[in-house]
Design an enzyme around this catalytic site. Sequence first.
Site, mmCIF file in Angstrom:
data_model
loop_
_atom_site.group_PDB
_atom_site.id
_atom_site.type_symbol
_atom_site.label_atom_id
_atom_site.label_comp_id
_atom_site.label_asym_id
_atom_site.label_seq_id
_atom_site.Cartn_x
_atom_site.Cartn_y
_atom_site.Cartn_z
ATOM 1 N N ARG A 110 3.092 16.043 -11.242
ATOM 2 C CA ARG A 110 5.273 16.196 -11.080
ATOM 3 C C ARG A 110 5.162 14.543 -11.893
ATOM 4 O O ARG A 110 5.877 14.703 -12.372
ATOM 5 C CB ARG A 110 6.070 16.539 -9.734
ATOM 6 C CG ARG A 110 6.955 16.216 -10.332
ATOM 7 C CD ARG A 110 7.809 16.900 -9.369
ATOM 8 N NE ARG A 110 8.349 15.580 -7.660
ATOM 9 C CZ ARG A 110 8.640 15.802 -6.777
ATOM 10 N NH1 ARG A 110 9.459 16.579 -6.617
ATOM 11 N NH2 ARG A 110 8.854 14.783 -5.724
ATOM 12 N N LYS A 136 11.994 12.888 -13.024
ATOM 13 C CA LYS A 136 11.716 11.830 -11.516
ATOM 14 C C LYS A 136 12.067 10.580 -12.106
ATOM 15 O O LYS A 136 11.133 9.915 -12.277
ATOM 16 C CB LYS A 136 11.529 12.344 -10.298
ATOM 17 C CG LYS A 136 11.810 11.781 -9.260
ATOM 18 C CD LYS A 136 10.168 12.281 -8.259
ATOM 19 C CE LYS A 136 10.839 11.578 -6.918
ATOM 20 N NZ LYS A 136 12.146 11.415 -6.109
ATOM 21 N N GLU A 163 22.465 20.057 -5.374
ATOM 22 C CA GLU A 163 21.655 19.418 -4.491
ATOM 23 C C GLU A 163 22.210 17.559 -3.901
ATOM 24 O O GLU A 163 23.663 17.700 -4.364
ATOM 25 C CB GLU A 163 20.298 18.815 -5.027
ATOM 26 C CG GLU A 163 20.315 17.719 -6.291
ATOM 27 C CD GLU A 163 18.776 17.284 -7.185
ATOM 28 O OE1 GLU A 163 17.801 17.531 -6.440
ATOM 29 O OE2 GLU A 163 19.230 16.722 -7.908
HETATM 30 N N1 PMP Z 1 16.428 15.950 -5.516
HETATM 31 C C1 PMP Z 1 15.827 14.506 -5.726
HETATM 32 C C2 PMP Z 1 17.050 14.599 -6.649
HETATM 33 C C3 PMP Z 1 15.769 13.945 -5.491
HETATM 34 O O1 PMP Z 1 15.527 12.768 -5.505
HETATM 35 C C4 PMP Z 1 14.360 14.251 -4.145
HETATM 36 C C5 PMP Z 1 13.023 13.175 -3.781
HETATM 37 N N2 PMP Z 1 13.474 12.495 -2.890
HETATM 38 C C6 PMP Z 1 13.772 15.404 -4.276
HETATM 39 C C7 PMP Z 1 15.059 16.238 -4.480
HETATM 40 C C8 PMP Z 1 13.460 16.248 -3.542
HETATM 41 O O2 PMP Z 1 12.030 16.402 -4.022
HETATM 42 P P1 PMP Z 1 10.980 16.255 -2.822
HETATM 43 O O3 PMP Z 1 10.783 16.987 -1.767
HETATM 44 O O4 PMP Z 1 9.702 16.644 -3.941
HETATM 45 O O5 PMP Z 1 10.787 15.166 -1.808
#
Ligand code: PMP
Length: 304
Positions: A64, A165, A198
């Site tokens: 990722r 990210k 989210e």
């Molecule tokens: N959404 C955002 C904006 C994030 O920064 C993250 C990571 N903390 C997530 C969702 C969750 O992703 P992951 O399960 O890969 O940590």
Amino acid sequence: MRAIQRTLGASRMENVAYLDGRFLPESEAKVTIFDHGLLYGDGVFEGIRAYNKRVFKLERHVERMYQSAKAIDLKIPHTPEEFRDLILETCRRNNVVDGYIRPIVTRGPGDLGLDPRKCKRGATVAIIAQPGIMLYPKDKYEKGLKLVTSSYRRVPPQSLSPSIKSLNYLNQILARIEANQYGADEALLLDIQGYVSEASADNFFIVQNHSIMTPYTSTNLPGITRETVMELAEKMGIKVIERPFTLFDVWASSEAFITGTAAEIGPVVEVDGRTIGDGKPGKVTKQLMKAFRELVTTTGTPIY
Ligand code: PMP
């Protein structure tokens, strides 16, 4: 240095961080004020967890990160295999058993002006690996989290892909500040069209009957915990639905939870003052939490 020692406490050994080819005490791992990661948020990062001397979904996190870097046309000066090794070595240098790992790649140092061509040296690569587990306080998992819907909308994919990210988190930080002002544990952001997107740094699910539902990732980060939970649910005979839904669906749901590497699975018991289900972490959520714990503590890339 003194400030860091104060924060860490006199008795604790300072952690070691990786920075541009060297392993250094954290207090000596410094980047220049001309780093474009600092000046413009021009860079990418990951958040990874280690459980029980193993790094959970290491390959997927590295993948990722490389995808995020590619999307912003940032060249990482290592192969993904080398990067995985650097992450594992940073864990070893800090005797990580359970811990949190933060790789960061920025555009690197360059003159003022946001044109990436100014960053002639190339990317800055840093890795922080901190022993110990970062969790919300235990009672949040037992009693559940309270969310408020933010008045800020998640940045639309037309402006910046939520799949990247990147080091630009102001959209989510503003939502988090708002949630803090309302005394909530987390913010829930809607997308530009008003559908649920989210939480500030976590994906969001609701439970209806024996199904879990989450929006498509067109408006939110393709979370690795999100995909893990979806796989687990399917194996457990819980139906997984990906589709846009509204706040009405949230308020009317029988359970809700957030997912993220740091938060893991966090039960949600209140949204905008409305009680979700019976106001306690729900049955499906608890089943998933149990299966998730089992998975993270028994799989992953060995550190040692
Ligand atoms: N959404 C955002 C904006 C994030 O920064 C993250 C990571 N903390 C997530 C969702 C969750 O992703 P992951 O399960 O890969 O940590």
